[in-house]
Design a protein around this motif. Structure first.
Motif, PDB file in Angstrom:
ATOM      1  N   VAL A 154       0.853  -1.208   0.000  1.00 12.04           N
ATOM      2  CA  VAL A 154       0.000   0.000   0.000  1.00 12.04           C
ATOM      3  C   VAL A 154       0.880   1.247   0.000  1.00 12.04           C
ATOM      4  CG1 VAL A 154      -1.923  -1.149   1.144  1.00 12.04           C
ATOM      5  CG2 VAL A 154      -0.242   0.086   2.532  1.00 12.04           C
ATOM      6  N   ASP A 155       2.177   1.061  -0.301  1.00 14.33           N
ATOM      7  CA  ASP A 155       3.115   2.175  -0.416  1.00 14.33           C
ATOM      8  C   ASP A 155       3.346   2.871   0.909  1.00 14.33           C
ATOM      9  OD1 ASP A 155       4.921   3.499  -1.948  1.00 14.33           O
ATOM     10  OD2 ASP A 155       3.501   4.867  -2.889  1.00 14.33           O
ATOM     11  N   GLN A 313       3.395   9.792   0.699  1.00 15.30           N
ATOM     12  CA  GLN A 313       2.985   9.317  -0.617  1.00 15.30           C
ATOM     13  C   GLN A 313       1.548   9.711  -0.940  1.00 15.30           C
ATOM     14  OE1 GLN A 313       5.179   7.589  -2.848  1.00 15.30           O
ATOM     15  NE2 GLN A 313       6.451   8.637  -1.336  1.00 15.30           N
ATOM     16  N   ARG A 314       1.072  10.837  -0.394  1.00 11.44           N
ATOM     17  CA  ARG A 314      -0.296  11.275  -0.672  1.00 11.44           C
ATOM     18  C   ARG A 314      -0.407  11.737  -2.125  1.00 11.44           C
ATOM     19  NH1 ARG A 314      -2.964  15.563   3.337  1.00 11.44           N
ATOM     20  NH2 ARG A 314      -2.622  13.769   4.731  1.00 11.44           N
ATOM     21  N   PRO A 315      -1.360  11.213  -2.893  1.00  9.28           N
ATOM     22  CA  PRO A 315      -1.508  11.628  -4.294  1.00  9.28           C
ATOM     23  C   PRO A 315      -1.675  13.137  -4.411  1.00  9.28           C
ATOM     24  CG  PRO A 315      -2.840   9.683  -3.859  1.00  9.28           C
ATOM     25  CD  PRO A 315      -2.301  10.142  -2.524  1.00  9.28           C
ATOM     26  N   GLY A 316      -0.909  13.725  -5.324  1.00  7.18           N
ATOM     27  CA  GLY A 316      -0.988  15.158  -5.557  1.00  7.18           C
ATOM     28  C   GLY A 316      -0.033  15.985  -4.724  1.00  7.18           C
ATOM     29  N   LYS A 318       2.988  14.486  -2.991  1.00 10.02           N
ATOM     30  CA  LYS A 318       3.970  13.513  -2.535  1.00 10.02           C
ATOM     31  C   LYS A 318       5.271  14.197  -2.155  1.00 10.02           C
ATOM     32  CE  LYS A 318       2.339   9.443  -5.059  1.00 10.02           C
ATOM     33  NZ  LYS A 318       2.737   8.291  -5.896  1.00 10.02           N
ATOM     34  N   GLY A 319       5.960  13.577  -1.215  1.00 10.70           N
ATOM     35  CA  GLY A 319       7.293  14.024  -0.877  1.00 10.70           C
ATOM     36  C   GLY A 319       8.308  13.369  -1.783  1.00 10.70           C
ATOM     37  N   VAL A 320       9.578  13.597  -1.504  1.00 12.18           N
ATOM     38  CA  VAL A 320      10.640  12.932  -2.260  1.00 12.18           C
ATOM     39  C   VAL A 320      10.532  11.425  -2.007  1.00 12.18           C
ATOM     40  CG1 VAL A 320      13.136  12.620  -2.469  1.00 12.18           C
ATOM     41  CG2 VAL A 320      12.182  14.913  -2.174  1.00 12.18           C
ATOM     42  N   PRO A 321      10.555  10.605  -3.055  1.00 13.03           N
ATOM     43  CA  PRO A 321      10.484   9.147  -2.836  1.00 13.03           C
ATOM     44  C   PRO A 321      11.778   8.645  -2.203  1.00 13.03           C
ATOM     45  CG  PRO A 321      10.777   9.652  -5.172  1.00 13.03           C
ATOM     46  CD  PRO A 321      10.556  10.954  -4.486  1.00 13.03           C
ATOM     47  N   VAL A 322      11.684   8.163  -0.990  1.00 14.07           N
ATOM     48  CA  VAL A 322      12.865   7.727  -0.245  1.00 14.07           C
ATOM     49  C   VAL A 322      12.754   6.251   0.110  1.00 14.07           C
ATOM     50  CG1 VAL A 322      13.175  10.025   0.754  1.00 14.07           C
ATOM     51  CG2 VAL A 322      11.910   8.279   2.036  1.00 14.07           C
ATOM     52  N   PHE A 323      13.898   5.673   0.466  1.00 17.06           N
ATOM     53  CA  PHE A 323      13.886   4.359   1.108  1.00 17.06           C
ATOM     54  C   PHE A 323      14.284   4.552   2.563  1.00 17.06           C
ATOM     55  CE2 PHE A 323      18.182   4.665  -0.789  1.00 17.06           C
ATOM     56  CZ  PHE A 323      18.980   4.444   0.312  1.00 17.06           C
ATOM     57  N   PHE A 324      13.758   3.683   3.418  1.00 10.45           N
ATOM     58  CA  PHE A 324      14.030   3.754   4.850  1.00 10.45           C
ATOM     59  C   PHE A 324      14.175   2.338   5.374  1.00 10.45           C
ATOM     60  CE2 PHE A 324      12.004   3.176   9.055  1.00 10.45           C
ATOM     61  CZ  PHE A 324      12.957   3.812   9.839  1.00 10.45           C
ATOM     62  N   ALA A 325      15.147   2.135   6.240  1.00 10.93           N
ATOM     63  CA  ALA A 325      15.326   0.815   6.848  1.00 10.93           C
ATOM     64  C   ALA A 325      15.947   0.966   8.222  1.00 10.93           C
ATOM     65  CB  ALA A 325      16.213  -0.067   5.972  1.00 10.93           C
ATOM     66  N   ARG A 326      15.635  -0.002   9.076  1.00  8.93           N
ATOM     67  CA  ARG A 326      16.289  -0.103  10.381  1.00  8.93           C
ATOM     68  C   ARG A 326      16.901  -1.485  10.481  1.00  8.93           C
ATOM     69  NH1 ARG A 326      12.832   0.091  15.855  1.00  8.93           N
ATOM     70  NH2 ARG A 326      12.566  -2.098  15.307  1.00  8.93           N
ATOM     71  N   ILE A 327      18.153  -1.562  10.910  1.00 12.88           N
ATOM     72  CA  ILE A 327      18.900  -2.814  10.916  1.00 12.88           C
ATOM     73  C   ILE A 327      19.539  -3.009  12.280  1.00 12.88           C
ATOM     74  CG2 ILE A 327      20.900  -3.997   9.898  1.00 12.88           C
ATOM     75  CD1 ILE A 327      20.288  -2.737   7.283  1.00 12.88           C
ATOM     76  N   ASP A 328      19.513  -4.251  12.764  1.00 14.63           N
ATOM     77  CA  ASP A 328      20.184  -4.515  14.034  1.00 14.63           C
ATOM     78  C   ASP A 328      21.623  -4.946  13.772  1.00 14.63           C
ATOM     79  OD1 ASP A 328      20.213  -7.228  13.335  1.00 14.63           O
ATOM     80  OD2 ASP A 328      18.536  -7.763  14.640  1.00 14.63           O
ATOM     81  N   ARG A 329      22.360  -5.194  14.835  1.00 19.61           N
ATOM     82  CA  ARG A 329      23.803  -5.470  14.696  1.00 19.61           C
ATOM     83  C   ARG A 329      24.070  -6.793  13.985  1.00 19.61           C
ATOM     84  NH1 ARG A 329      27.533  -2.620  17.398  1.00 19.61           N
ATOM     85  NH2 ARG A 329      28.861  -4.447  17.678  1.00 19.61           N
ATOM     86  N   ALA A 330      23.092  -7.674  13.953  1.00 19.04           N
ATOM     87  CA  ALA A 330      23.271  -8.947  13.237  1.00 19.04           C
ATOM     88  C   ALA A 330      22.944  -8.826  11.753  1.00 19.04           C
ATOM     89  CB  ALA A 330      22.390 -10.029  13.873  1.00 19.04           C
TER      90      ALA A 330
END
Length: 470
Positions: A154-155, A313-316, A318-330
């Motif tokens: 759903v973006d 991501q609201r139509p009309g 939208k912000g800059v299309p970004v990627f986001f992630a959170r990662i643990d030490r493993a």
């Protein structure tokens, strides 16, 4: 701007049918022949820029949404699934994959789900003992994975909750008024809920007692965390009907998935309430996405700000299309979303050359990276370590790294691009999605061979790897 050939026949057909128009009437309205419209709807011809603009003008639609990134994400997920050796006898062309994702997205989702089940079974057979295999305990997608995929497709934008949160924020004066001060008054005046301190021995962030109408919060949590938990409780008290309707439409496999999704949707509302959409978007543009300044402006954490940026991501609008992630030490990706072309691996670890792993080596600093994936796409990636903990010296500390980035075409919108040479190819580090599907033949950090490549072993010659990739 939309580039390349654009096949959006299914979307054009849905647009026409929603207005109950015949092909002849619809074609006349947008100024093309009936035969051309028929070819567009059957994806035999791409839609031209002129036709796309006419659709946008006549039907008040967002060009970005009609050409949208949902097909790109689905195409990426389907391509990764079909890269598995189990499909060695079939190598579809890019055009074939596009036709499937654009004309039969339900079939594509079903195939991806089937492949996920196959991969889970394969991994279990390799790692679990005979008893676990015989019980077939994990043959279905885990509830957590099912909910993660729901938000992905759903973006990461839930319009009903986002708009409701923005309305309430305007009513309460957020963010001009401090949400941490406004929300306790709102909970007490509208719901009779008092905010109290949790007992010192309670190892929790939030506990709600419906009988006494009391919300207990950990007094040692950061202010941004306590504010977020109050916003979460507002969602539980005011938005449950809307949230239940969203869960019902999602048609999850199990009740457990629905319960996990309910937490995710309440969290989504909490983020949207404390960081209301249009004000947050305006500040992001004003401050050029400086996470630290934005966090200070809104009284939020770096992670809350970065996560919220991935939902714009609201139509009309939208912000800059970004990627986001959170990662643990493993190396486990515990949160992920991409509105950019970059898609995270569904199986296996993330590329070790990605700068998010280096964030653990430089705590307290935001590090930058220019990166290029095997498909030639280039990105600006920033990463930093975050520590979560409360309770003093002896309390355990959870350490994560978060990463945020965009395609290099948008890099000038980020303060983190200042001073970087975006035009030099040598400035971009070669990274991949994961070793399992990465095409690079000479990567010095490769952990496992790519699935679809032949290996050659020369017993008289040894480089970094004990094999070469054909």
């Amino acid at each position: 701007m939309v580039t390349g050939k654009l096949f959006i026949g299914r979307k054009v057909r849905e647009l026409r049918e929603s207005g109950k128009a015949t092909q002849a009437a619809f074609a006349e309205r947008i100024g093309i022949s009936t035969s051309y419209l028929n070819q567009i709807e059957n994806n035999q011809r791409p839609v031209s820029a002129a036709v796309l603009l006419t659709l946008a003008e006549n039907f008040k639609i967002d060009i970005g949404s009609i050409s949208g990134s949902d097909s790109d994400r689905l195409l990426s997920a389907l391509s990764e699934a079909l890269a598995d050796p189990v499909f060695d006898a079939y190598s579809p062309s890019l055009q074939e994959l596009k036709l499937v994702t654009q004309n039969a997205p339900g079939f594509a989702h079903a195939l991806i789900a089937s492949h996920q089940a196959y991969r889970r079974n394969s991994e279990q057979l390799a790692s679990l003992d005979d008893h676990m295999v015989r019980t077939n305990a994990f043959s279905d997608p885990t509830p957590y994975e099912e909910v993660r995929d729901f938000f992905h497709f759903v973006d990461n934008y839930i319009p009903d909750l986002d708009l409701a949160a923005e309305r309430l924020a305007a009513e309460l004066g957020i963010p001009d008024r401090d949400a941490g001060l406004v929300l306790p008054n709102h909970l007490e005046s509208r719901h009779g809920v008092r905010i109290l301190r949790a007992e010192p021995g309670e190892d929790l962030l939030r506990r709600y007692d419906g009988t006494s109408r009391a919300l207990f919060l950990n007094p040692y949590s950061p202010t941004s965390t306590r504010t977020f938990q109050m916003a979460f409780q507002v969602a539980a008290l005011e938005l449950d009907r809307e949230i239940d309707a969203i869960i019902q439409r999602a048609n999850f496999r199990t009740q457990e998935s629905g319960e996990i999704c309910k937490i995710g949707l309440r969290n989504y509302f909490a983020g949207a309430l404390t960081l209301p959409y249009q004000h947050f978007l305006a500040v992001a543009k004003e401050l050029r996405h400086d996470l630290e300044l934005m966090a200070t402006r809104f009284g939020a954490s770096l992670e809350q700000v970065a996560h919220r940026l991935s939902t714009l991501q609201r139509p009309g609008v939208k912000g800059v299309p970004v990627f986001f992630a959170r990662i643990d030490r493993a190396g486990n990706i515990t949160k992920r979303h991409s509105a950019a072309k970059l898609q995270f691996a569904r199986f296996g670890a993330a590329c070790p050359l990605w700068n998010v792993h280096q964030a653990f080596e430089t705590p307290g600093r935001i590090i930058r990276q220019l990166a290029e994936t095997p498909d030639g796409a280039r990105y600006l990636s920033i990463a930093t370590e975050i520590t979560k903990g409360s309770g003093g010296f002896n309390a355990p500390q959870r350490r994560y790294a978060i990463a945020l980035g965009c395609e290099v075409a948008y890099a000038q919108d980020f303060v983190y691009a200042d001073g970087l040479d975006l035009t030099s190819r040598a400035a971009f580090d070669p990274i991949g999605i994961s070793c399992r599907i990465c095409e690079r033949a000479n990567c010095f950090q490769r952990a496992v061979p790519p699935l679809k490549s032949r290996l050659t072993v020369n017993h008289d010659r040894r480089a970094t790897l004990p094999y070469s990739i054909s």
